[in-house]
Structures are given as C-alpha cells and as structure tokens.
Design a protein around this motif. Structure first.
Motif, short mmCIF file in Angstrom:
data_model
loop_
_atom_site.label_atom_id
_atom_site.label_comp_id
_atom_site.label_asym_id
_atom_site.label_seq_id
_atom_site.Cartn_x
_atom_site.Cartn_y
_atom_site.Cartn_z
N GLU A 19 26.60 23.86 39.51
CA GLU A 19 25.68 24.34 40.54
C GLU A 19 25.19 23.21 41.45
N GLY A 20 24.79 22.12 40.82
CA GLY A 20 24.26 20.98 41.58
C GLY A 20 25.27 20.45 42.60
N ILE A 21 26.53 20.43 42.23
CA ILE A 21 27.59 19.97 43.12
C ILE A 21 27.88 21.05 44.17
N GLY A 22 27.90 22.30 43.72
CA GLY A 22 28.18 23.42 44.63
C GLY A 22 27.20 23.46 45.79
N ASN A 23 25.94 23.11 45.52
CA ASN A 23 24.92 23.12 46.58
C ASN A 23 25.22 22.12 47.68
N LEU A 24 26.06 21.15 47.38
CA LEU A 24 26.40 20.12 48.37
C LEU A 24 27.70 20.44 49.12
N CYS A 25 28.31 21.59 48.80
CA CYS A 25 29.55 21.98 49.49
C CYS A 25 29.19 22.82 50.71
N GLY A 26 29.46 22.28 51.88
CA GLY A 26 29.11 22.98 53.12
C GLY A 26 29.92 24.24 53.32
N THR A 27 31.18 24.24 52.90
CA THR A 27 32.05 25.40 53.06
C THR A 27 32.66 25.77 51.71
N LYS A 28 32.63 27.06 51.40
CA LYS A 28 33.29 27.51 50.18
C LYS A 28 34.64 28.10 50.55
N LEU A 29 35.67 27.56 49.93
CA LEU A 29 37.03 28.03 50.18
C LEU A 29 37.52 28.81 48.97
N SER A 30 38.48 29.69 49.21
CA SER A 30 39.06 30.40 48.09
C SER A 30 40.52 30.73 48.35
N ILE A 31 41.31 30.72 47.28
CA ILE A 31 42.71 31.14 47.35
C ILE A 31 42.71 32.64 47.11
N PRO A 32 43.02 33.44 48.12
CA PRO A 32 42.89 34.89 47.92
C PRO A 32 43.87 35.40 46.86
N GLN A 33 43.45 36.42 46.12
CA GLN A 33 44.37 37.12 45.21
C GLN A 33 45.07 38.19 46.02
N TYR A 34 46.32 38.45 45.70
CA TYR A 34 47.09 39.47 46.41
C TYR A 34 47.37 40.62 45.45
N GLY A 35 47.31 41.84 45.99
CA GLY A 35 47.58 43.00 45.14
C GLY A 35 46.38 43.32 44.27
N GLU A 36 46.55 44.36 43.44
CA GLU A 36 45.47 44.79 42.55
C GLU A 36 45.78 44.28 41.17
N HIS A 37 45.00 43.39 40.68
CA HIS A 37 45.23 42.94 39.31
C HIS A 37 44.01 42.19 38.86
N THR A 38 44.14 41.59 37.71
CA THR A 38 42.94 41.03 37.10
C THR A 38 43.14 39.61 36.59
#
Lengths: 240, 240
Positions: free
Chosen positions: B201-220
């Motif tokens: 959390e402490g590190i996350g607060n210092l990240c100006g932009t949150k990036l994500s690798i999108p998941q494709y399709g319906e799955h888990t």
C-alpha cells in the motif's frame, strides 16, 4: 478408507504411461482441485487429510492419514489435498480463433506457464507436437494453476496439422518481422519452438510469416525463455 | 591448488551475509563465467576441473579435482567451472531512461528472469526494495544468464526512492489503465509487486498511474507470474 491398491494407482499417475493406461490424472492442492471441480473435468477420487477441508471441497471426499497422503503425493511436502480426475475426451479444434502451436516444448514449468498465459489472453487452444511434455504431468498442472480447465490442449503430428491449417501460420524467431508492428488477422496459428533449438526446420518451412521480438539497445542476451516469449507475443497479438 | 580455507570461503558465498562481508559472489558454468569475464566485473578466482576448459577461459585459472569442486559447488551436479567475482561498487542511478522498481520480489528464479527481460528490452536499471531477493544469490545468477553484467541493480528504501523520483511512477495492478494503450513518455519508473501480495500500500500510494494487463475473454485466471507480467509490460513499453 483408502486401499493399498488405490495408493499404488495414485502414485503411478506421476507417469504418463499409467495416466494414459488408466485414463486418469492427479492434482494436488486445495486451489487447483477447487478449480477443476468447478470445470468440465470429472472427479474420480478426492483425498484429504483434514475432514473439514475435504467436506468443503466435495461430499464424496475420502479422509486419509498423513502417512497415506505422503505415499500418494508426488510433492516433497504434500498440501493435504489430492484429487484424481478422468482424462478428458479428445475434443475437436476450432479454427475460428487463434491457436498456439508448440514444437517440442520440454520443460513442465514452461508448459504450465504457457497454459496460464493462454488462459489470460483467451487463446483457447494449444496444439502440441507429440514430443512436447505431457500437459497432465503433475509439474505442468502445478504451474498452470487450474488454467488447464479452460484451455483445450491436443497432441498432434504438428507437421500434418500445419500443412492442413486453413488459417495463416506464424513462427517466432530471433530474426523476423517485428511482432509489435504486425497487423494480426482474426485467426491464425502461432508456433513457439523448443527451449534449446527453437522451431525445427520441417516445422519452420510451414510458417508463412516469421515474427520476432526485437532486442533493444546493444547487448548480447541470447534468447528469451519460451514462456516469456509466448507472453510477449500473445500480448502483442491481443493488445494490438 | 586450492586450500581448505578457499573451499570454505567459496562455499560460504552461497549466503548473502558472507557475500556482503567478503565483497564477493560466485557463479557456476562456462557460459555465465565467460559473459562475466567479458564484462566490468572483476575476477577473484576461477576454478575448473578440466585444464583445457580453464585455460580457454582465463590464464589465471586454478585446476581442481572433482571432489574439491563438489565441495565448493552449490549445485547438485557441478558444471566443472566455478568463478568468484568481486561485488561491484554501488553505482549512481541515471534518470534519463526507464527504471524498473521491484517491491519485495522474493523468488530467485523470478528475479533472474526479470533481469534477463530488462537486458533484452534495454531497461538498464533496476531499483529493488531491501526485502527483494539478493541479485547475487546463485539461483538468481543462474536464471539471469549473464544479463547481470548489463543491468545495474541497486537496493534502496523503495519508498524514499519513489518519493524523490523526478520522473513519472507507474504501478502494475489487476485493475488500471490498459498497458497496451498507454502512451509512455521517454523516462519513468515502473513498479512490479510481490509474487503473492502485489504492490504494497505504501508504495502504491506513490504510483501516479496504475497500469494493468487486461484479461481477454471470460475466465478466472487469478494472476500472471511477476516475471511474465514484467515481460508483457516492458514489451508494451518498448514496442509502443
């Protein structure tokens, strides 16, 4: 109650020969068992050392002692949950989406990771050459983390399969078209090669397009691990 | 000739405590030794069980018996070549390019693979939190395959480092901006998190932009391995 014979049977499933002979495979751990129970796979036996854990997973679980579990487990320290499932029927391939083809991928950890990556990027089918490591190898299942339930994996004569392919075939090489700049069609086959030798010549001749992950900067990294290369390639494909 | 004391010293380098105390680290295998000999790393000792092999690597090699090699080696089956190098001086960070920051990456294989990926994509610097696995751990060096010679890795208080960063800081998360659609600037820091818990959390607060690798399709699929996620993210960054 678990019989001595059952213990022997479960232990034998560490080997491909007996998996195919008996039409069964084994997974260990609560999480992967849970995922497979929720999938199309059909349970044969479920063993647990803890009654509560067993009950929470399936009504037909069998409670076993630590010692019996140890005898059945392929792990150095068993997780306390072990399940045996039926090997699925061979299913037909669907050419309306992308297919990942594997030419002699040998490392179980690599194949497991590749299955997980295909699941993430919704590449629902893998065609593996007959000398690729068996996807029901316990180490593959350990690394694939339940993704085996959502990715259809078939073993074929890869040459014959690619010769008959009606969709474009791409091979991944050290030199080729920049994978990040390619305009991918809606269907096709991407071939990934063996850990040490890459794509074999016979298979390479059937790849209509050679793709490559460009190296940046001046350096001498010789290659990327095949699972890492698969991740980057499928990212480029799905993200483009 | 190798003395008993030398054998003891080499063996002790499997542990971080002694690596830091003695300012030395150990690698095994012809290929990685060769790569480090051609780099800025300074050789302390080179041992080989085969005279020809030793000579071909370095004039100052020391020939040792199989048994002595076995005593020094950290591997179950030694490759016959073992080299000890000096730990490098701390080098300053260069903010004119991208930096990969690691928040508590614990698995040696993952760190080694990440170093190799950084080398491929010409990300010349890694800043690791103090609880990230030591990059001179023999298992890390085994997996990084000589890329350690081309990627500068420093251990820092990650919070302090990110607070002082003059370039944009990106964190990789399960939910965030699509990494494939982001327009990256010329410099910045990308943070990858711990295998089980992601970015703290402490590190996350210092990240100006949150990036994500999108998941494709319906799955888990729950997550991607941190090395795989690093490969996809750096591919998106360099390939965009």
């Amino acid at each position: 109650m678990v019989t001595k014979n059952q213990i022997k049977t479960v232990k034998s499933l560490q080997q491909k020969k007996y998996r195919n002979q008996l039409g069964l495979f084994v997974v260990e751990g609560r999480k992967v068992t849970e995922e497979l129970l929720q999938s199309h796979f059909v349970l044969e036996y479920l063993f647990a050392t803890d009654a509560k854990m067993g009950e929470s997973l399936h009504p037909d679980y069998v409670e076993v002692g630590q010692n019996q579990m140890k005898q059945m487990s392929g792990l150095t320290s068993s997780s306390g949950v072990l399940a045996v499932f039926k090997l699925p029927e061979r299913t037909a391939l669907n050419f309306s989406d992308w297919i990942l083809a594997l030419d002699a991928v040998r490392d179980p950890g690599n194949l497991g990771t590749i299955i997980r990556i295909c699941d993430w990027f919704n590449i629902p089918q893998i065609v593996a050459s007959e000398d690729t490591v068996d996807c029901y190898n316990p180490k593959v299942l350990q690394a694939s983390m339940g993704s085996i339930a959502r990715v259809n994996i078939v073993y074929r004569d890869l040459k014959g399969f690619l010769q008959d392919s009606k969709t474009p075939v791409y091979g991944t090489y050290m030199e080729g078209e920049n994978v990040f700049q390619h305009n991918f069609p809606d269907q096709g086959v991407i071939v990934m090669g063996n850990e040490a030798n890459g794509i074999s010549e016979g298979i390479g001749n059937l790849c209509g397009t050679k793709l490559s992950i460009p190296q940046y900067g001046e350096h001498t990294t010789e290659s990327l691990n095949v699972a890492v290369a698969t991740a980057i390639t499928l990212g480029a494909l799905r993200g483009s």
